[in-house]
Scaffold this motif. Structure first.
Motif, PDB file in Angstrom:
ATOM      1  N   ASP A 166       0.942  -1.179   0.008  1.00  0.00           N
ATOM      2  CA  ASP A 166      -0.108   0.133  -0.095  1.00  0.00           C
ATOM      3  C   ASP A 166       0.887   1.197  -0.078  1.00  0.00           C
ATOM      4  N   VAL A 224      -0.481  -5.909   0.318  1.00  0.00           N
ATOM      5  CA  VAL A 224      -1.735  -6.027  -0.461  1.00  0.00           C
ATOM      6  C   VAL A 224      -1.432  -7.358  -1.151  1.00  0.00           C
ATOM      7  N   ILE A 263      -9.212  -7.784   0.376  1.00  0.00           N
ATOM      8  CA  ILE A 263      -9.494  -6.202   0.075  1.00  0.00           C
ATOM      9  C   ILE A 263      -8.727  -5.581   1.551  1.00  0.00           C
ATOM     10  N   GLY A 264      -7.883  -4.629   1.047  1.00  0.00           N
ATOM     11  CA  GLY A 264      -7.163  -4.124   2.170  1.00  0.00           C
ATOM     12  C   GLY A 264      -5.710  -3.729   1.942  1.00  0.00           C
ATOM     13  N   TYR A 277      -8.028  -7.061   6.617  1.00  0.00           N
ATOM     14  CA  TYR A 277      -8.315  -7.320   5.193  1.00  0.00           C
ATOM     15  C   TYR A 277      -9.798  -7.911   5.346  1.00  0.00           C
ATOM     16  N   GLU A 278     -10.289  -8.027   4.212  1.00  0.00           N
ATOM     17  CA  GLU A 278     -11.621  -8.415   3.832  1.00  0.00           C
ATOM     18  C   GLU A 278     -11.498  -9.452   2.651  1.00  0.00           C
ATOM     19  N   THR A 279     -12.490 -10.528   2.343  1.00  0.00           N
ATOM     20  CA  THR A 279     -12.726 -11.162   1.370  1.00  0.00           C
ATOM     21  C   THR A 279     -13.509 -10.358   0.423  1.00  0.00           C
ATOM     22  N   PRO A 280     -13.492 -10.431  -0.846  1.00  0.00           N
ATOM     23  CA  PRO A 280     -14.266  -9.527  -1.760  1.00  0.00           C
ATOM     24  C   PRO A 280     -16.001  -9.773  -1.298  1.00  0.00           C
ATOM     25  N   PHE A 291     -16.479  -7.545   1.961  1.00  0.00           N
ATOM     26  CA  PHE A 291     -16.246  -6.199   1.464  1.00  0.00           C
ATOM     27  C   PHE A 291     -17.604  -5.585   0.834  1.00  0.00           C
ATOM     28  N   GLU A 292     -18.011  -6.496  -0.176  1.00  0.00           N
ATOM     29  CA  GLU A 292     -19.302  -5.963  -0.881  1.00  0.00           C
ATOM     30  C   GLU A 292     -20.531  -5.717   0.038  1.00  0.00           C
ATOM     31  N   THR A 330     -20.178  -3.063   2.593  1.00  0.00           N
ATOM     32  CA  THR A 330     -20.267  -1.609   1.780  1.00  0.00           C
ATOM     33  C   THR A 330     -21.786  -1.354   1.686  1.00  0.00           C
TER      34      THR A 330
END
Length: 105
Positions: free
Chosen positions: A39, A52, A57-58, A69-72, A75-76, A79
């Protein structure tokens, strides 16, 4: 500034629940995921230089000492929840109400 010393991975379990795993270093993550970079643009200066990973995600800040950190899919979902949450309405007192409260005191 506090040092980010906990690496948190949030994933979804088979039953749909959230699974949270905390690690004291990034070494276990390096064994499970491929690092694809570092990052270099976070507004949280403590996150700059953090790894990264492919498939996560993170990094993102969570509190003062946690790198998240999150799995996609998580994260979706998070959000969407965050975006659809309605802000609490703040009521403001009028000058008359402030003056009446001051006079009553």
């Amino acid at each position: 500034m506090a040092k980010k010393d906990t690496f948190r991975v949030v994933a979804r379990g088979r039953d749909g629940s959230l699974l949270i795993h905390d690690y004291p270093t990034s070494d276990p993550l390096l064994k499970m995921h491929v690092q694809i970079g570092t990052d270099d643009c976070s507004t949280d200066l403590e996150l700059r230089g953090m790894p990264v990973f492919r498939g996560l995600i993170g990094p993102m800040p969570e509190g003062k000492t946690i790198v998240r950190y999150e799995t996609p899919d998580v994260f979706e979902a998070m959000t969407k929840e965050w975006a659809s949450a309605k802000p609490r309405r703040r009521t403001r007192r009028s000058a008359k109400e402030i003056a009446a409260a001051a006079a009553a005191s």
